[in-house]
Write a protein that holds these residues in place. Sequence first.
Motif: not given
Length: 367
Positions: A44, A46-47, A81-82, A106, A108, A141, A318, A321-322
């Motif tokens: 993703h 946001y990674q 991702g998540v 991970a 959300c 989500n 995020c 996500m991290n």
Amino acid sequence: MNPTLFDQLSALPTRYKQLTEAEMVTRIRDIKHELGDELLIPGHHYQRDEVIQFADVTGDSLQLAQICAQNRQAKHIVFCGVHFMAETADMLTTNAQTVYLPDMRAGCSMADMANMTQTTRAWEALTQLFGNTIVPLTYVNSTASIKAFVGQHGGACVTSSNAKKMVEWAFTQRTRLLFLPDQHLGRNTAFDLGIRLDQMAVWDPIHEKLRYEGNIADVRVILWQGHCSVHEGFQPWHIEHIRTHEPDMNIIVHPECSHEVVQAADDNGSTKYIIDTIAAAPSGSRWAIGTEMNLVKRLIAAHPDKHIISLNTNMCPCLTMNRIDLPHLLWALEMIVAGERGNVISVDAETTAQSLLALERMLQFAT
């Protein structure tokens, strides 16, 4: 599962904490070469950069869902991702394919704002109020169980890329819609399609109450009281500050931001839309971007000919996500090579069948 037991099963083995970055990078490259086409690593946007460098494909939720749905070659899909994204990948792939999440923690926070108990109670209360006039839509989500609920009740999933199409579709099915779990995407999308704010109500799942002032018969959109913790970090005063100190700067934000922020910005759109807009912008243009920090930093690096900043310079990436990092990615890959079934995401058949109704309705409108 007992939380303590879950933490033990999800705990990264100590040996991975003792490896250097160079050692991990080398080992991941070796495993990718060894597994070849049997391995797919979706990443993703946001990674972290350290993870994205190993992604076979990158994208937003919609793009990665489409890629996973079309892939029939990879036996192992290591989703960077998540949790809800990995669930979606599992439901869209075959039984011969296995989906893994490098760090099972991970999640959300937005997806966690709507559980099955809350959603069932909300549906009962709302159908008592409005009868059989509501179609449910859920942002991707959300958990697999929420997707299944929506599919079972004739609704569909949406992403920020196709939300407008899906809201338009929903109004061909019923006169009202329930949009969960992100109130901001629902409000901004409906408003763009001409639905007035005074035609929108908010369902409070904690107090099990419909928040609305006016004639209830006028309600067309019911918004779940949920949000993205990252995008709620952008406030109208951030835009006011930019307007005052850098008036020539373009401001573009994600529609998960509040209505006030979206209305004050110059433009808004999905992650893909933001990426494409910046790529197409003329050299020398100036941008303040209201979305996740990892992506903003990547856009800054990719477009040195443009002046790009985060709309909120104190914004953090995020956090959930991290959780996916090099040690966890290597751990997941080494378990695959060793033949171990660790960090596997598997959605049961009944939930999958109901969820696919919602997902497939979405994918029909995704192109």
